[in-house]
Design a protein around this motif. Sequence first.
Motif, PDB file in Angstrom:
ATOM      1  N   ARG A 271     -16.061  78.258 -54.671  1.00 61.03           N
ATOM      2  CA  ARG A 271     -14.718  78.170 -54.084  1.00 61.03           C
ATOM      3  C   ARG A 271     -14.119  79.529 -53.797  1.00 61.03           C
ATOM      4  N   SER A 272     -14.259  80.449 -54.749  1.00 60.24           N
ATOM      5  CA  SER A 272     -13.614  81.746 -54.537  1.00 60.24           C
ATOM      6  C   SER A 272     -14.267  82.481 -53.358  1.00 60.24           C
ATOM      7  N   ARG A 273     -15.595  82.262 -53.199  1.00 66.04           N
ATOM      8  CA  ARG A 273     -16.305  82.932 -52.111  1.00 66.04           C
ATOM      9  C   ARG A 273     -15.804  82.460 -50.751  1.00 66.04           C
ATOM     10  N   TYR A 274     -15.488  81.171 -50.651  1.00 70.04           N
ATOM     11  CA  TYR A 274     -15.130  80.607 -49.358  1.00 70.04           C
ATOM     12  C   TYR A 274     -13.626  80.565 -49.126  1.00 70.04           C
ATOM     13  N   ALA A 275     -12.826  80.847 -50.209  1.00 74.29           N
ATOM     14  CA  ALA A 275     -11.383  80.587 -50.154  1.00 74.29           C
ATOM     15  C   ALA A 275     -10.718  81.202 -48.929  1.00 74.29           C
ATOM     16  N   SER A 276     -11.120  82.401 -48.554  1.00 75.62           N
ATOM     17  CA  SER A 276     -10.416  83.082 -47.462  1.00 75.62           C
ATOM     18  C   SER A 276     -10.634  82.379 -46.126  1.00 75.62           C
ATOM     19  N   TYR A 277     -11.604  81.486 -46.062  1.00 72.36           N
ATOM     20  CA  TYR A 277     -11.850  80.788 -44.802  1.00 72.36           C
ATOM     21  C   TYR A 277     -11.146  79.438 -44.729  1.00 72.36           C
ATOM     22  N   ALA A 278     -10.311  79.147 -45.735  1.00 75.21           N
ATOM     23  CA  ALA A 278      -9.606  77.873 -45.747  1.00 75.21           C
ATOM     24  C   ALA A 278      -8.743  77.756 -44.497  1.00 75.21           C
ATOM     25  N   GLY A 279      -8.770  76.598 -43.877  1.00 74.32           N
ATOM     26  CA  GLY A 279      -7.973  76.369 -42.678  1.00 74.32           C
ATOM     27  C   GLY A 279      -8.655  76.835 -41.410  1.00 74.32           C
ATOM     28  N   LYS A 280      -9.898  77.359 -41.531  1.00 78.84           N
ATOM     29  CA  LYS A 280     -10.565  77.895 -40.345  1.00 78.84           C
ATOM     30  C   LYS A 280     -11.742  77.021 -39.922  1.00 78.84           C
ATOM     31  N   GLU A 281     -12.120  77.191 -38.680  1.00 76.24           N
ATOM     32  CA  GLU A 281     -13.323  76.533 -38.176  1.00 76.24           C
ATOM     33  C   GLU A 281     -14.544  77.291 -38.686  1.00 76.24           C
ATOM     34  N   VAL A 282     -15.506  76.581 -39.227  1.00 77.32           N
ATOM     35  CA  VAL A 282     -16.742  77.212 -39.702  1.00 77.32           C
ATOM     36  C   VAL A 282     -17.925  76.366 -39.241  1.00 77.32           C
ATOM     37  N   LEU A 283     -19.125  76.845 -39.550  1.00 79.49           N
ATOM     38  CA  LEU A 283     -20.331  76.066 -39.273  1.00 79.49           C
ATOM     39  C   LEU A 283     -20.930  75.713 -40.629  1.00 79.49           C
ATOM     40  N   PHE A 284     -21.099  74.425 -40.869  1.00 78.45           N
ATOM     41  CA  PHE A 284     -21.669  73.974 -42.133  1.00 78.45           C
ATOM     42  C   PHE A 284     -23.183  73.865 -41.949  1.00 78.45           C
ATOM     43  N   GLY A 285     -23.943  74.523 -42.837  1.00 79.39           N
ATOM     44  CA  GLY A 285     -25.394  74.466 -42.705  1.00 79.39           C
ATOM     45  C   GLY A 285     -26.031  73.799 -43.901  1.00 79.39           C
ATOM     46  N   ILE A 286     -26.926  72.866 -43.647  1.00 79.15           N
ATOM     47  CA  ILE A 286     -27.671  72.257 -44.743  1.00 79.15           C
ATOM     48  C   ILE A 286     -29.075  71.897 -44.260  1.00 79.15           C
ATOM     49  N   ARG A 287     -30.078  72.198 -45.074  1.00 82.18           N
ATOM     50  CA  ARG A 287     -31.451  71.908 -44.669  1.00 82.18           C
ATOM     51  C   ARG A 287     -31.735  70.416 -44.791  1.00 82.18           C
ATOM     52  N   PRO A 288     -32.621  69.889 -43.953  1.00 81.49           N
ATOM     53  CA  PRO A 288     -32.953  68.458 -44.025  1.00 81.49           C
ATOM     54  C   PRO A 288     -33.429  68.045 -45.420  1.00 81.49           C
ATOM     55  N   GLU A 289     -34.131  68.978 -46.111  1.00 84.84           N
ATOM     56  CA  GLU A 289     -34.639  68.587 -47.429  1.00 84.84           C
ATOM     57  C   GLU A 289     -33.535  68.524 -48.477  1.00 84.84           C
ATOM     58  N   HIS A 290     -32.347  68.992 -48.140  1.00 81.24           N
ATOM     59  CA  HIS A 290     -31.221  68.886 -49.066  1.00 81.24           C
ATOM     60  C   HIS A 290     -30.272  67.784 -48.647  1.00 81.24           C
ATOM     61  N   LEU A 291     -30.736  66.980 -47.710  1.00 75.93           N
ATOM     62  CA  LEU A 291     -29.976  65.817 -47.271  1.00 75.93           C
ATOM     63  C   LEU A 291     -30.931  64.636 -47.466  1.00 75.93           C
ATOM     64  N   THR A 292     -30.814  63.975 -48.617  1.00 85.23           N
ATOM     65  CA  THR A 292     -31.835  62.988 -48.986  1.00 85.23           C
ATOM     66  C   THR A 292     -31.193  61.650 -49.310  1.00 85.23           C
ATOM     67  N   GLU A 293     -32.040  60.695 -49.664  1.00 80.39           N
ATOM     68  CA  GLU A 293     -31.523  59.424 -50.163  1.00 80.39           C
ATOM     69  C   GLU A 293     -30.892  59.656 -51.544  1.00 80.39           C
ATOM     70  N   ILE A 294     -30.090  58.700 -51.984  1.00 79.00           N
ATOM     71  CA  ILE A 294     -29.552  58.788 -53.343  1.00 79.00           C
ATOM     72  C   ILE A 294     -30.622  58.269 -54.288  1.00 79.00           C
ATOM     73  N   ARG A 295     -31.022  59.153 -55.212  1.00 78.98           N
ATOM     74  CA  ARG A 295     -32.086  58.751 -56.124  1.00 78.98           C
ATOM     75  C   ARG A 295     -31.492  58.285 -57.445  1.00 78.98           C
ATOM     76  N   PRO A 296     -32.083  57.265 -58.065  1.00 79.23           N
ATOM     77  CA  PRO A 296     -31.612  56.870 -59.395  1.00 79.23           C
ATOM     78  C   PRO A 296     -31.884  58.005 -60.383  1.00 79.23           C
ATOM     79  N   ASN A 297     -30.995  58.202 -61.331  1.00 80.64           N
ATOM     80  CA  ASN A 297     -31.131  59.248 -62.352  1.00 80.64           C
ATOM     81  C   ASN A 297     -31.295  60.631 -61.734  1.00 80.64           C
ATOM     82  N   ASP A 298     -30.620  60.881 -60.620  1.00 77.19           N
ATOM     83  CA  ASP A 298     -30.711  62.202 -60.004  1.00 77.19           C
ATOM     84  C   ASP A 298     -29.783  63.137 -60.754  1.00 77.19           C
ATOM     85  N   HIS A 299     -30.364  64.202 -61.358  1.00 74.46           N
ATOM     86  CA  HIS A 299     -29.541  65.078 -62.182  1.00 74.46           C
ATOM     87  C   HIS A 299     -29.110  66.333 -61.462  1.00 74.46           C
TER      88      HIS A 299
END
Lengths: 367, 300
Positions: A271-299
């Motif tokens: 949060r502190s790293r991104y705080a100064s960009y609050a209220g601004k347009e940004v580009l959100f990046g996430i790799r496909p492998e970090h966008l997965t199904e919901i797994r049971p017992n996912d810790h």
Amino acid sequence: MAQVSIRKVVKEYEGGVQAVKGIDLEIADHEFVVLVGPSGCGKSTTLRMIAGLEEISGGEIAIGGGVVNDIPPRDRDIAMVFQNYALYPHMTVYDNMAFGLMLRKFDKAEIRRRVENAARILDIGMLLDRKPKALSGGQRQRVAMGRAIVRDPKVFLFDEPLSNLDAKLRVQMRTEIKKVHQTVKTTTIYVTHDQIEAMTLADRVVVMNHGVIEQVGPPTELYHRPATKFVAGFIGSPAMNFIPARLEHGSGALNIHLPDNIVLPVPEERRSRYASYAGKEVLFGIRPEHLTEIRPNDHRPNLAPLHLTPEVVEPMGMETLVHIWLQGTEISARIDPAIPAEPGRPLALAADMGQMHLIDPQTDRMI
Amino acid sequence: MSATAASPSAAVPGLGRRIGSLRKERRWALLTAYISLVVAAIVMLAPPFYMLITSLKTSAEISDLSGTPWIVRNPTLDNYWALISDPMFRGFFFNSVKITVCVVAITMVISVFAAFSLARMKFFGSGVLATGVFLTYLVPDTLLFIPLYQIVGNLGLLNSIWGLVLVYPTLTVPFCTWIMIGYFASIPKELDEAALIDGANWMQMLTRIFIPVALPGIIAATIFAFTVSWAAFVYPTAFITRPDEMPLTIGVVSQLIRGDTFAWGQLMAGALLAALPPVIVYAFLMDYYVAGLTAGATKG
Ligand SMILES: Nc1ncnc2c1ncn2[C@@H]1O[C@H](COP(=O)(O)OP(=O)(O)OP(=O)(O)O)[C@@H](O)[C@H]1O
Ligand SMILES: [Mg+2]
């Protein structure tokens, strides 16, 4: 064996094309460095300047401590493997490998010893009497490498050595090259446009774009902490998803607002790293492998659930790729092939927010 | 699986007929090719054959107009013996050999270097120079021999084979350079770069790697230079009047035609003997010329 220093090197071709725009790079002894980048970014030009095949327009290159700007290729003590192999067609495999040693006036017995040793490392002992035209592509590739190995030079230079091979052979030769480097440990500079080759081979990867270096680092660092949007998109396959987003404060938290009213929470430690960009347009990046199904017992901490509707489903065997259109932006996710996914049916997915990236759209750099 | 493999035409209806028609088309193509080749061969070979027939006849038989001229009744090698035993004719032959050896050597040394630098090195004006080389060749030699006569005359080389050795390269060098530029450019640049990295200097790279690989192109150029020099007629006619400096081409004509008496038998024998060296050279070099030596250099 030697280190290579590239200092403020510029290459300008006649007609004013700046192919390389002042790059700095220090390569340590024994290191395996891979130059990677899209076509035309100046990789080959850089390599050819190190080899002495291309004049240096500005800056200096040093091999093993000595500046080589004005030294012809034959005195730089380097060996190069070309994309098209460039074997001498009128000579046998043995003579192809021995040629450089003969020119350097090694005695016959030593030449034989070295050629046979290289042939053993590369498993081409039975081909020594053949001419290049009687060899397969993979065998030619090995001979080209053998020609470099026998010389025992300070530096190996490779310019896309595998790009003429079919996919299966390429993977095999990739392993071979890594094995050879582990055996002979010669400082190696390797050019490729294939990021998987770069990731698997390199001690350090140098990502180039438009004649400048975008980032230098070990493969995992480039993967986890890319410095720019370009590196983030170039390293990793399938490529990272970039989604236009807005950063907003809300009820004691910092949230990422995506199209289609999707809201994802920023993990607390960021949060502190991104705080100064609050209220601004940004580009959100996430790799496909970090966008997965919901797994049971996912810790995994910082998982954020979201429901998305795939439009294209690509089963790959060990995983399934699903492609989703979010108001004009295509994003992809990698899910377990056991999950029944079909186009048009909403899927319950989870974004691993611990692996998220935010990009400043003004500078295209990571926040 | 094996069943479908055994009868592919049954699996794809109509395929059998297609293959049949392909075969028929191929047969037609072959037939047409053979017929045109035979016709061409007859047209091309008739004059040399007639020369051979005539050279084997006595003067009496040549002037005898009864019967067909296409057969020899009393074959004789007299015409050949007369020429070979004539020291003047042998002199013509050695003049031709001397001129040709010198011209081919000069031409190849100059044009291999010229073609290499024009094909490989980018330097100021290299493009213009390459075009210029070609344009030089386009100027017909019938136009050039008058000014060249002046030049050769001023050098005091009229009536000397060395005048010809000086003049022929002005024809051969531009053309040989031009065809070799094309051939050299088709040889991957990485081949010379690999040699330079391997430790060769420019001269070693040229002699050990580049020239052997470029041999088919170089031989094509050599054949051309040889032919031009051996068969040249206009220049020696213009520049040489002394029999002991004449090459074969004009020597035969000037010595065997006296006024309006043509020694036909000896003329034909001389022409055939003159044509022998090119035939031998072609037969000897053609193998190299046809075999593409670059095979296997690159990914292939
Ligand atoms: N001889 C040349 N003259 C002029 N411009 C050149 C020359 N060689 C390369 N360039 C330009 O320099 C830039 C970099 O070329 P370079 O060959 O280094 O690219 P690369 O990164 O190796 O690309 P690729 O992956 O396609 O091999 C390109 O824009 C190219 O057009
Ligand atoms: Mg390249």
